[in-house]
Design a protein around this motif. Structure first.
Motif, PDB file in Angstrom:
ATOM      1  N   MET A  44     -11.182  -6.901  -4.264  1.00  0.00           N
ATOM      2  CA  MET A  44     -10.376  -7.076  -3.054  1.00  0.00           C
ATOM      3  C   MET A  44     -11.252  -7.256  -1.830  1.00  0.00           C
ATOM      4  O   MET A  44     -10.948  -8.062  -0.933  1.00  0.00           O
ATOM      5  CB  MET A  44      -9.449  -5.867  -2.878  1.00  0.00           C
ATOM      6  CG  MET A  44      -8.436  -5.669  -3.994  1.00  0.00           C
ATOM      7  SD  MET A  44      -7.474  -7.154  -4.372  1.00  0.00           S
ATOM      8  CE  MET A  44      -6.697  -7.455  -2.792  1.00  0.00           C
ATOM      9  N   GLN A  45     -12.352  -6.523  -1.764  1.00  0.00           N
ATOM     10  CA  GLN A  45     -13.270  -6.700  -0.640  1.00  0.00           C
ATOM     11  C   GLN A  45     -13.841  -8.114  -0.623  1.00  0.00           C
ATOM     12  O   GLN A  45     -13.954  -8.751   0.435  1.00  0.00           O
ATOM     13  CB  GLN A  45     -14.407  -5.674  -0.749  1.00  0.00           C
ATOM     14  CG  GLN A  45     -15.404  -5.695   0.407  1.00  0.00           C
ATOM     15  CD  GLN A  45     -14.786  -5.273   1.721  1.00  0.00           C
ATOM     16  OE1 GLN A  45     -14.024  -4.306   1.757  1.00  0.00           O
ATOM     17  NE2 GLN A  45     -15.076  -5.998   2.782  1.00  0.00           N
TER      18      GLN A  45
ATOM     19  N   VAL B 166      -8.333   0.332   0.034  1.00  0.00           N
ATOM     20  CA  VAL B 166      -7.811  -0.030  -1.286  1.00  0.00           C
ATOM     21  C   VAL B 166      -7.768   1.251  -2.129  1.00  0.00           C
ATOM     22  O   VAL B 166      -8.765   1.957  -2.229  1.00  0.00           O
ATOM     23  CB  VAL B 166      -8.683  -1.080  -2.001  1.00  0.00           C
ATOM     24  CG1 VAL B 166      -8.123  -1.372  -3.394  1.00  0.00           C
ATOM     25  CG2 VAL B 166      -8.779  -2.354  -1.188  1.00  0.00           C
TER      26      VAL B 166
ATOM     27  N   LEU C  45     -10.251  -5.645   5.681  1.00  0.00           N
ATOM     28  CA  LEU C  45      -9.683  -4.787   4.644  1.00  0.00           C
ATOM     29  C   LEU C  45      -9.840  -3.333   5.092  1.00  0.00           C
ATOM     30  O   LEU C  45     -10.952  -2.835   5.244  1.00  0.00           O
ATOM     31  CB  LEU C  45     -10.394  -5.022   3.316  1.00  0.00           C
ATOM     32  CG  LEU C  45      -9.861  -4.240   2.110  1.00  0.00           C
ATOM     33  CD1 LEU C  45      -8.438  -4.675   1.788  1.00  0.00           C
ATOM     34  CD2 LEU C  45     -10.769  -4.438   0.904  1.00  0.00           C
TER      35      LEU C  45
ATOM     36  N   TRP D 235      -1.851 -11.828  -5.139  1.00  0.00           N
ATOM     37  CA  TRP D 235      -2.885 -10.926  -5.629  1.00  0.00           C
ATOM     38  C   TRP D 235      -2.475 -10.292  -6.957  1.00  0.00           C
ATOM     39  O   TRP D 235      -3.318 -10.049  -7.817  1.00  0.00           O
ATOM     40  CB  TRP D 235      -3.145  -9.841  -4.585  1.00  0.00           C
ATOM     41  CG  TRP D 235      -4.041 -10.328  -3.469  1.00  0.00           C
ATOM     42  CD1 TRP D 235      -4.750 -11.489  -3.440  1.00  0.00           C
ATOM     43  CD2 TRP D 235      -4.311  -9.660  -2.242  1.00  0.00           C
ATOM     44  NE1 TRP D 235      -5.448 -11.592  -2.276  1.00  0.00           N
ATOM     45  CE2 TRP D 235      -5.203 -10.478  -1.511  1.00  0.00           C
ATOM     46  CE3 TRP D 235      -3.874  -8.468  -1.667  1.00  0.00           C
ATOM     47  CZ2 TRP D 235      -5.671 -10.135  -0.253  1.00  0.00           C
ATOM     48  CZ3 TRP D 235      -4.356  -8.122  -0.418  1.00  0.00           C
ATOM     49  CH2 TRP D 235      -5.242  -8.935   0.293  1.00  0.00           C
TER      50      TRP D 235
ATOM     51  N   VAL E 290       1.082  -4.280  -0.777  1.00  0.00           N
ATOM     52  CA  VAL E 290       0.247  -4.658   0.361  1.00  0.00           C
ATOM     53  C   VAL E 290       0.914  -4.204   1.650  1.00  0.00           C
ATOM     54  O   VAL E 290       2.103  -4.476   1.864  1.00  0.00           O
ATOM     55  CB  VAL E 290      -0.008  -6.180   0.407  1.00  0.00           C
ATOM     56  CG1 VAL E 290      -0.908  -6.539   1.592  1.00  0.00           C
ATOM     57  CG2 VAL E 290      -0.647  -6.639  -0.900  1.00  0.00           C
TER      58      VAL E 290
ATOM     59  N   VAL F 118      -3.022  -1.821  -1.165  1.00  0.00           N
ATOM     60  CA  VAL F 118      -3.972  -2.477  -0.272  1.00  0.00           C
ATOM     61  C   VAL F 118      -3.437  -2.403   1.158  1.00  0.00           C
ATOM     62  O   VAL F 118      -2.257  -2.690   1.405  1.00  0.00           O
ATOM     63  CB  VAL F 118      -4.202  -3.951  -0.674  1.00  0.00           C
ATOM     64  CG1 VAL F 118      -5.292  -4.578   0.191  1.00  0.00           C
ATOM     65  CG2 VAL F 118      -4.565  -4.052  -2.149  1.00  0.00           C
TER      66      VAL F 118
ATOM     67  N   ARG G 165     -11.600  -2.498  -6.253  1.00  0.00           N
ATOM     68  CA  ARG G 165     -12.082  -2.342  -4.872  1.00  0.00           C
ATOM     69  C   ARG G 165     -13.059  -3.453  -4.514  1.00  0.00           C
ATOM     70  O   ARG G 165     -12.963  -4.080  -3.451  1.00  0.00           O
ATOM     71  CB  ARG G 165     -12.758  -0.978  -4.713  1.00  0.00           C
ATOM     72  CG  ARG G 165     -11.820   0.204  -4.755  1.00  0.00           C
ATOM     73  CD  ARG G 165     -12.623   1.499  -4.643  1.00  0.00           C
ATOM     74  NE  ARG G 165     -11.789   2.676  -4.756  1.00  0.00           N
ATOM     75  CZ  ARG G 165     -11.164   3.243  -3.734  1.00  0.00           C
ATOM     76  NH1 ARG G 165     -11.302   2.736  -2.513  1.00  0.00           N
ATOM     77  NH2 ARG G 165     -10.412   4.317  -3.915  1.00  0.00           N
TER      78      ARG G 165
END
Length: 463
Positions: free
Chosen positions: A349-350, A366, A363, A403, A419, A385, A346
């Motif tokens: 990804m942020q 997630v 975003l 990713w 995604v 995501v 998390r």
């Protein structure tokens, strides 16, 4: 305070009264006109912790086991003459005679025990399927499992093998009956209209809680056993403490039965392990506390045998807990690792979205599908995501794969990345419109152009 009444055998009056005088106890003496085996009855008040040592003195003075001795709790004693006794016998520990009597009272008749246990299991199973914690707690009030656990430990330290064996037997057979009851109820409800046909019990939080045992469960059981033993020794709150003991045993037993009924061996085994660990821990903690409190059999010649029996039982229980703790340790470790992995993903990804710094891109969410059982079985974690993008911005066709490669390299494990993209539309608020009007919030619409959606194939997923 306790009021003790003792029938004095023929020929023992003088020695009994001398013993009481030597202890500094005020007493009342009555001639016995009933059976000819006794010549008098003496009664006297004494603090709870003084009953046992005084009774030992009276036994030495000639009060035999076949005599009648009654120990009564008193509501109030109004006297200035008891202060010396209270100072001499401080504390609230009851005598071994009272402990023995309470242990007998706590272990009900077999028919009563199994009736209440089956009823509590039915209620607990219903609460599990309804995901109702209140219903489960209500079932624990009915469960009679405290008595056998206490009587097994008391029978061991007081050298009553029959009581100890019955306590162990009631616990083992009772919990097997609870598992069977949960299984039968699960089979009956599974084919009825009371449950959805596609119900997955592993997704019910109250059930999932009993299928992931960790070391915290061990502390619950140890604390419950200590509380049960302490409440019996002090004579306070034993009913409420019995609820805590039942919470550690009946719900996981019912969960194991439901796992059998729904054809989920993993659920059945995990819950059964939790039941066994809790059972051993409760008995171990109660046994240690009673022994440490100094409870010993009346016959001093049995002390060595009791000590050996105590040591052997503690060793067996401790070994069993140690072996089962390997399972608890594995679950605890894998739960921590999966939770840490999810948190790291998390955060990662942020950070990636923030570093990209593309106007209008944010975003949305997630989520990570990765359970402890997946780690044990070597299954790949799945990262889902959801990204919000403006209408005029094309979604990158290979973002999921990029990713996927980056997360695989960073965490040194294969992952599956899915995604999804949604269009973010934010309305412009007029100065005269209310700041939080019903249409002033952002709206999200799924991007379907080019086949891109949550979990879509073109650029939407990678393995």
């Amino acid at each position: 305070m306790r009021l003790v009444q003792v029938l004095i055998p023929q020929g023992a009056r003088a020695s009994v009264l001398d013993a009481l005088d030597g202890e500094g106890i005020d007493y009342a003496l009555f001639d016995e006109v009933g059976r000819g085996d006794f010549e008098a009855m003496v009664q006297f008040p004494v603090p709870p912790s003084g009953v046992e040592p005084v009774m030992d003195r009276l036994t030495e003075a000639g009060v035999r086991e076949d005599s009648y001795t009654i120990v009564l709790p008193t509501e109030t004693v109004v006297s200035q003459r008891l202060s010396a006794l209270v100072e001499r016998f401080p504390g609230l520990r009851i005598s071994r005679e009272e402990l023995y009597a309470r242990a007998q009272d706590l272990a009900p008749a077999n028919s009563t025990f199994f009736a209440f246990l089956i009823l509590s299991t039915v209620i607990a199973s219903t609460g599990l399927l309804l995901d109702s914690a209140a219903t489960i707690i209500g079932a624990m009030v009915v469960a009679p499992l405290m008595g056998p656990a206490i009587s097994a430990s008391v029978g061991t330290v007081l050298d009553d093998r029959a009581m100890a064996a019955r306590g162990v037997r009631l616990q083992v057979v009772g919990l097997l009956a609870a598992i069977a009851t949960g299984a039968v109820l699960g089979f009956l409800l599974q084919g009825s209209v009371l449950l959805p046909p596609d119900l997955d019990i592993t997704q019910i939080p109250q059930v999932a809680e009993r299928t992931s045992p960790n070391f915290l469960s061990l502390f619950l059981a140890l604390g419950s056993g200590l509380a049960g033993a302490l409440s019996v020794m002090r004579g306070s709150g034993s009913t409420l403490v019995g609820v805590a003991i039942a919470v550690a045993l009946v719900p996981p037993a019912a969960t194991s039965g439901l796992g059998i009924a729904f054809g989920l061996p993993g659920v059945a085994i995990a819950a059964a392990v939790l039941v066994l660990v809790n059972l051993l821990a409760i008995n171990l903690s109660a046994l240690l506390l009673f022994y440490a409190a100094g409870f010993k059999p009346l016959d001093s010649g049995q002390f060595e045998r009791v000590r050996k029996s105590f040591v052997s039982r503690v060793v067996v229980i401790a070994v069993g807990i140690a072996v089962l703790s390997l399972v608890l340790g594995l679950v605890t470790l894998t739960s921590f690792q999966t939770a840490s992995f999810e948190q790291q993903v998390r955060t990662d990804m942020q950070q990636r979205v923030e570093e990209a710094d593309i106007e209008g891109v944010e975003l949305v969410s997630v989520s990570v599908d990765y359970e402890p059982v997946d780690m044990v079985l070597g299954n790949e974690p799945q990262v889902n995501v959801l990204v919000g993008i403006p209408r005029d911005l094309d979604a990158p066709p290979d973002l999921a794969q990029r990713w996927d490669d980056e997360l695989t390299a960073e965490f040194d494990r294969d992952v599956v990345v899915r995604v999804g993209f949604v269009e973010a539309q934010v309305s412009e608020r007029e100065p005269s419109s209310p700041p939080f009007g019903p249409f002033a919030a952002a709206t999200l619409a799924t991007r379907t152009a080019g086949g891109t959606a949550f979990g879509g194939s073109p650029g939407g997923s990678a393995a």
